[in-house]
Scaffold this active site. Structure first.
Site, PDB file in Angstrom:
ATOM      1  CB  CYS A  73      19.792  13.977 -25.941  1.00  0.00           C
ATOM      2  SG  CYS A  73      20.582  12.422 -25.557  1.00  0.00           S
ATOM      3  CD  GLU A 113      17.667   8.949 -33.144  1.00  0.00           C
ATOM      4  OE1 GLU A 113      17.462   8.017 -32.372  1.00  0.00           O
ATOM      5  OE2 GLU A 113      18.723   9.643 -33.089  1.00  0.00           O
ATOM      6  NE  ARG A 158      17.629   3.315 -30.063  1.00  0.00           N
ATOM      7  CZ  ARG A 158      18.643   3.304 -29.214  1.00  0.00           C
ATOM      8  NH1 ARG A 158      18.755   2.340 -28.336  1.00  0.00           N
ATOM      9  NH2 ARG A 158      19.570   4.260 -29.228  1.00  0.00           N
ATOM     10  NE  ARG A 160      16.829   7.060 -28.822  1.00  0.00           N
ATOM     11  CZ  ARG A 160      16.837   6.518 -27.601  1.00  0.00           C
ATOM     12  NH1 ARG A 160      15.711   6.380 -26.932  1.00  0.00           N
ATOM     13  NH2 ARG A 160      17.959   6.107 -27.039  1.00  0.00           N
TER      14      ARG A 160
END
Ligand SMILES: C[S@@+](CC[C@H](N)C(=O)[O-])C[C@H]1O[C@@H](n2cnc3c(N)ncnc32)[C@H](O)[C@@H]1O
Length: 323
Positions: A73, A113, A158, A160
Site C-alpha cells: 500500500c 488483498e 484486522r 482488510r
C-alpha cells in the site's frame, strides 16, 4: 489443478491459504526482500524470484491460471498515473506492474488483498482506477472488507479488503464471500501464558530507560488482554483480541503487543504473532533473522485462515463453472 503465481509474496501467507485447497498449486513466487524470502523458502519447495517486479519480463514468468497479490500500500499516486504520470524513477506504480503481467498472461482468476483504507484513498479515486483497470482487462470483480476476528476465527482485529476477479462472468456471479463465523479461538490458543520464555521478551525494572516498566505495571491490570505501548502510554485492547499487527511493530518499541503472564509482563514473540495471523503451528521461522525482522514479516502478512475460506469459495465458484 490451477497453477498460481504469487507477487509481493512476502512470507507466503496468501500462498499458504490457497494451497490448503487441493485445486490450487503455487508454481512461482516473486518477492524483493531477502528476509521474508528466507522464511518463505523454509516453508516451501519454491525458489522465490527475488528480483524487483519492474525488472521481470512477462515471458520469464511461467504460465499460470491464478494471480495472487497482496500488493504494497505505497502512497498510491495511481489516479495520477493513469493520467500519464509515472513515479519519480519513471517506472510504473506497483499495481500497474500487476496489470502489465495480467495483460500478458490473462489468468482466469486474480486475487488481491490490501488495507481497508484503499477504498477511501484519494476520495475513492484510487480504488476506482484499480477497478477500472481490472474491468478493462476483461475481469468481473467482487470485493469486500473482512475482519479476521469475524471471518477467520482468529482473535485479531484486522480489517482488510479482498478483491476477487474472474474472467468468467458466471463464475463471478456464483462467487460469494464466506459468511461470518463464531470466534471460538481464544488468546490462550495463540499466546503462551503459562511458560517461562526467553528473558529478552520480558520487561523488568531498570531494563529500559525511563519509567516504562512502572507505567506498564500500573496500566496492565488484566491477564487476559493484549496491550500496546504507544510511545508514551499503554493502550488496552478492550475487545479481548490482539490489535491489528503492523509492519512497524517493534521498531523502537512502538506498537509492540504486550501481555501479562504469571512470569511478568512481556512482548508477544514472533511465533505468537504468526499464530495471530492464523499460520499453522508447524510454520517455521528462520533462527538467523532478528526478531524485529520477523515482527515486520508477520505484520506485513495476512490472516491465513481468512484467505483459506476465500480460496475455498473461489474454488466452489470455479468448479461449478466447469460442470
Ligand atoms: C504487504 S507485503 C505482502 C506480504 C504477503 N502477502 C505475505 O503474506 O507475507 C508487500 C511485499 O511486497 C514486496 N515488494 C515491495 N516492492 C517490491 C518490488 N518492487 N518488487 C517485488 N516485491 C516488492 C515487499 O518487500 C513486501 O514483502
Amino acid at each position: 489443478m490451477l497453477k498460481c503465481a504469487s507477487f509481493f509474496a512476502g512470507v507466503g501467507g496468501i500462498d499458504k491459504g490457497f494451497e490448503k485447497n487441493d485445486l490450487f498449486n503455487v508454481i512461482y513466487a516473486n518477492e524483493i526482500d531477502k528476509y521474508p524470502v528466507k522464511t518463505y523458502e523454509l516453508n516451501s519447495e519454491i525458489k522465490v524470484d527475488c528480483r524487483d517486479i519492474h525488472d521481470i519480463k512477462e515471458d520469464e514468468i511461467p504460465d499460470f491460471d491464478v494471480m495472487l497479490a497482496g500488493f504494497p500500500c505505497q502512497a498510491f499516486s495511481i489516479a495520477g498515473y493513469r493520467k500519464g504520470f509515472e513515479d519519480e524513477k519513471g517506472r510504473g506504480t506497483l499495481f500497474f506492474e500487476l496489470i502489465r503481467i495480467i495483460k500478458a498472461k490473462r489468468p482466469q482468476i486474480v486475487f488481491l488483498e490490501n488495507v481497508k483504507n484503499l477504498v477511501g484513498h484519494d476520495d475513492g479515486n484510487t480504488f476506482r482506477v484499480i477497478m477500472e483497470a481490472l474491468e478493462e482487462n476483461g475481469y468481473f470483480v467482487k470485493s469486500k472488507v473482512l475482519n479476521a476476528m469475524e471471518y477467520g476465527n482468529i482473535p485479531q482485529n484486522r480489517e482488510r479488503i479482498y478483491i476477487v476477479c474472474f474472467r468468467d462472468e458466471n463464475a463471478c456471479q456464483r462467487f460469494q464471500f464466506p459468511d461470518a463465523i463464531p470466534l471460538d479461538k481464544k488468546l490462550s490458543d495463540i499466546i503462551d501464558f503459562n511458560n517461562l520464555l526467553d528473558e529478552k521478551y520480558y520487561y523488568t525494572e531498570g531494563k529500559y530507560k525511563g519509567d516504562i516498566f512502572e507505567k506498564l505495571s500500573e496500566a496492565m491490570d488484566d491477564d487476559d488482554s493484549v496491550y500496546q505501548w504507544r510511545r508514551k502510554y499503554v493502550r488496552k485492547n478492550k475487545s479481548g483480541v490482539v490489535p491489528t499487527l503492523t509492519a512497524n511493530q517493534g521498531e523502537g518499541g512502538h506498537n509492540v503487543c504486550l501481555i501479562k503472564t504469571k512470569y511478568g509482563i512481556r512482548k508477544m514473540t514472533p511465533h505468537e504473532c504468526f499464530n495471530t495471523q492464523g499460520f499453522p503451528q508447524d510454520f517455521l521461522l528462520p533462527d538467523d533473522v532478528s526478531d524485529a525482522r520477523l515482527y515486520k514479516q508477520a505484520g506485513n502478512s495476512v490472516c491465513v485462515s481468512v484467505i483459506e475460506r476465500i480460496a475455498d469459495a473461489i474454488a466452489d465458484a470455479y468448479l461449478n463453472m466447469e460442470n
